[in-house]
Design a protein around this motif. Structure first.
Motif, mmCIF file in Angstrom:
data_model
loop_
_atom_site.group_PDB
_atom_site.id
_atom_site.type_symbol
_atom_site.label_atom_id
_atom_site.label_comp_id
_atom_site.label_asym_id
_atom_site.label_seq_id
_atom_site.Cartn_x
_atom_site.Cartn_y
_atom_site.Cartn_z
ATOM 1 N N ALA A 75 0.120 -56.630 -12.369
ATOM 2 C CA ALA A 75 -0.820 -55.633 -11.848
ATOM 3 C C ALA A 75 -1.893 -56.369 -11.060
ATOM 4 O O ALA A 75 -2.141 -57.553 -11.294
ATOM 5 C CB ALA A 75 -1.444 -54.844 -12.990
ATOM 6 N N ILE A 76 -2.494 -55.675 -10.121
ATOM 7 C CA ILE A 76 -3.626 -56.243 -9.389
ATOM 8 C C ILE A 76 -4.784 -55.269 -9.459
ATOM 9 O O ILE A 76 -4.604 -54.071 -9.718
ATOM 10 C CB ILE A 76 -3.288 -56.539 -7.906
ATOM 11 N N LYS A 77 -5.970 -55.804 -9.208
ATOM 12 C CA LYS A 77 -7.171 -54.980 -9.099
ATOM 13 C C LYS A 77 -7.548 -54.949 -7.628
ATOM 14 O O LYS A 77 -7.572 -55.989 -6.969
ATOM 15 C CB LYS A 77 -8.331 -55.575 -9.895
ATOM 16 N N ALA A 78 -7.841 -53.779 -7.127
ATOM 17 C CA ALA A 78 -8.322 -53.620 -5.762
ATOM 18 C C ALA A 78 -9.599 -52.783 -5.839
ATOM 19 O O ALA A 78 -10.023 -52.385 -6.927
ATOM 20 C CB ALA A 78 -7.266 -52.937 -4.903
ATOM 21 N N PHE A 116 -6.312 -50.038 -10.183
ATOM 22 C CA PHE A 116 -5.238 -50.865 -10.726
ATOM 23 C C PHE A 116 -3.932 -50.441 -10.065
ATOM 24 O O PHE A 116 -3.599 -49.257 -10.047
ATOM 25 C CB PHE A 116 -5.098 -50.689 -12.237
ATOM 26 N N VAL A 117 -3.191 -51.414 -9.532
ATOM 27 C CA VAL A 117 -1.870 -51.177 -8.962
ATOM 28 C C VAL A 117 -0.902 -51.990 -9.806
ATOM 29 O O VAL A 117 -0.987 -53.219 -9.835
ATOM 30 C CB VAL A 117 -1.800 -51.596 -7.483
ATOM 31 N N ARG A 118 0.000 -51.304 -10.487
ATOM 32 C CA ARG A 118 0.891 -51.965 -11.444
ATOM 33 C C ARG A 118 2.350 -51.712 -11.078
ATOM 34 O O ARG A 118 2.740 -50.581 -10.816
ATOM 35 C CB ARG A 118 0.601 -51.429 -12.839
ATOM 36 N N ASN A 119 3.146 -52.782 -11.078
ATOM 37 C CA ASN A 119 4.581 -52.695 -10.845
ATOM 38 C C ASN A 119 5.250 -52.713 -12.225
ATOM 39 O O ASN A 119 5.379 -53.757 -12.847
ATOM 40 C CB ASN A 119 5.054 -53.867 -9.982
ATOM 41 N N LEU A 120 5.627 -51.547 -12.702
ATOM 42 C CA LEU A 120 6.193 -51.420 -14.041
ATOM 43 C C LEU A 120 7.605 -52.001 -14.120
ATOM 44 O O LEU A 120 8.410 -51.842 -13.198
ATOM 45 C CB LEU A 120 6.231 -49.947 -14.460
ATOM 46 N N THR A 121 7.902 -52.630 -15.239
ATOM 47 C CA THR A 121 9.258 -53.142 -15.487
ATOM 48 C C THR A 121 10.120 -51.978 -15.994
ATOM 49 O O THR A 121 9.588 -50.961 -16.464
ATOM 50 C CB THR A 121 9.239 -54.246 -16.556
ATOM 51 N N PRO A 122 11.442 -52.111 -15.925
ATOM 52 C CA PRO A 122 12.305 -51.061 -16.492
ATOM 53 C C PRO A 122 11.996 -50.793 -17.974
ATOM 54 O O PRO A 122 12.036 -49.654 -18.423
ATOM 55 C CB PRO A 122 13.716 -51.616 -16.301
ATOM 56 N N LYS A 123 11.645 -51.857 -18.727
ATOM 57 C CA LYS A 123 11.300 -51.691 -20.134
ATOM 58 C C LYS A 123 10.025 -50.860 -20.290
ATOM 59 O O LYS A 123 9.949 -49.963 -21.131
ATOM 60 C CB LYS A 123 11.126 -53.062 -20.793
ATOM 61 N N PRO A 130 -11.479 -51.249 -17.885
ATOM 62 C CA PRO A 130 -10.548 -51.741 -18.905
ATOM 63 C C PRO A 130 -9.900 -53.068 -18.513
ATOM 64 O O PRO A 130 -9.797 -53.401 -17.337
ATOM 65 C CB PRO A 130 -9.487 -50.634 -18.987
ATOM 66 N N LEU A 131 -9.449 -53.794 -19.509
ATOM 67 C CA LEU A 131 -8.699 -55.033 -19.308
ATOM 68 C C LEU A 131 -7.209 -54.697 -19.256
ATOM 69 O O LEU A 131 -6.793 -53.658 -19.751
ATOM 70 C CB LEU A 131 -8.965 -56.001 -20.466
ATOM 71 N N GLY A 132 -6.413 -55.600 -18.705
ATOM 72 C CA GLY A 132 -4.968 -55.427 -18.701
ATOM 73 C C GLY A 132 -4.345 -55.581 -17.339
ATOM 74 O O GLY A 132 -3.138 -55.744 -17.217
ATOM 75 N N ALA A 133 -5.156 -55.555 -16.279
ATOM 76 C CA ALA A 133 -4.603 -55.704 -14.937
ATOM 77 C C ALA A 133 -4.550 -57.170 -14.517
ATOM 78 O O ALA A 133 -3.714 -57.554 -13.713
ATOM 79 C CB ALA A 133 -5.410 -54.902 -13.927
ATOM 80 N N GLY A 134 -5.422 -57.989 -15.083
ATOM 81 C CA GLY A 134 -5.460 -59.404 -14.720
ATOM 82 C C GLY A 134 -4.523 -60.237 -15.579
ATOM 83 O O GLY A 134 -4.167 -59.856 -16.697
ATOM 84 N N GLU A 135 -4.151 -61.377 -15.068
ATOM 85 C CA GLU A 135 -3.263 -62.295 -15.784
ATOM 86 C C GLU A 135 -3.922 -62.762 -17.078
ATOM 87 O O GLU A 135 -5.048 -63.221 -17.083
ATOM 88 C CB GLU A 135 -2.954 -63.508 -14.888
ATOM 89 N N GLY A 136 -3.228 -62.589 -18.201
ATOM 90 C CA GLY A 136 -3.722 -63.039 -19.493
ATOM 91 C C GLY A 136 -4.727 -62.117 -20.166
ATOM 92 O O GLY A 136 -5.230 -62.453 -21.233
ATOM 93 N N GLU A 137 -5.052 -60.991 -19.566
ATOM 94 C CA GLU A 137 -6.012 -60.071 -20.178
ATOM 95 C C GLU A 137 -5.362 -59.278 -21.309
ATOM 96 O O GLU A 137 -4.147 -59.034 -21.298
ATOM 97 C CB GLU A 137 -6.564 -59.096 -19.135
ATOM 98 N N VAL A 138 -6.175 -58.863 -22.264
ATOM 99 C CA VAL A 138 -5.705 -58.058 -23.385
ATOM 100 C C VAL A 138 -5.249 -56.691 -22.862
ATOM 101 O O VAL A 138 -5.974 -56.034 -22.122
ATOM 102 C CB VAL A 138 -6.846 -57.861 -24.420
#
Length: 187
Positions: free
Chosen positions: A70-73, A81-88, A132-140
């Protein structure tokens, strides 16, 4: 001999009324033009400034975002937040019983047809506006693998739907459209 001879000029029928009408129309027109001239600067100063108009939409190149990333813009001075979801992640989001959610929405309602892997949301918690956290690398990402708001503990799933904590609504999905396969325009 008439009493009025030589003392009064006789006007043609209706001539006095026409002059009075002209004076009234001219006075009202002058007042109207004066009013417009006075109000025009007041109204024009309420128009959005150039920097606000420039931020009314944002284009983001999504070609470098790998599945699961995901990225933050920034859109209108707020995080997106722009997130590329996995099939899972997609299958986990679709497996949730929507009726059990506080703000019931399916993943399909939150994404575009044919682009269900792209989840685009405002990065503002619906509780009190923290990021919220979760878009950056390593964030909770929280226990549901989506986003976690550190301010008051709201937890969102992979479809950015509220699952736990005080937030009343899902993360907002802004107006957006794919202009090409690799560019999305928000706003």
């Amino acid at each position: 001999m008439s009493d009025h001879a030589g003392t009064e000029a006789v006007l043609p029928e209706g001539e006095g009324v026409r002059r009075r009408d002209f004076i009234n129309i001219a006075a009202v027109s002058a007042a109207g033009v004066g009013g417009v001239i006075t109000l025009l600067p007041l109204i024009s100063q309420m128009a959005p400034s150039a920097d606000v108009l420039a931020e009314s939409s944002t284009e983001i190149d999504i070609s470098a975002i790998q599945p699961g990333q995901a990225i933050k813009a920034v859109f209108r001075k707020q995080p997106v937040f722009v997130r590329n979801l996995t099939p899972k992640e997609i299958s986990e989001a679709e497996a949730v019983d929507v009726s059990s959610l506080r703000d019931p929405q399916t993943l399909k309602e939150r994404t575009k047809a044919g682009k269900e892997n792209w989840l685009i949301t405002m990065g503002v918690c619906t509780h009190l506006g923290c990021v919220p956290l979760g878009a950056g690398e390593g964030e909770v990402k929280g226990e549901f693998g989506g986003y976690f708001c550190p301010c008051h503990g709201s937890v969102y799933d992979t479809a950015a739907r509220i699952r736990k904590g005080p937030a009343p609504k899902n993360l907002q999905v802004p107006e957006y459209a794919f202009t090409t396969d690799t560019v999305v325009k928000i706003g």
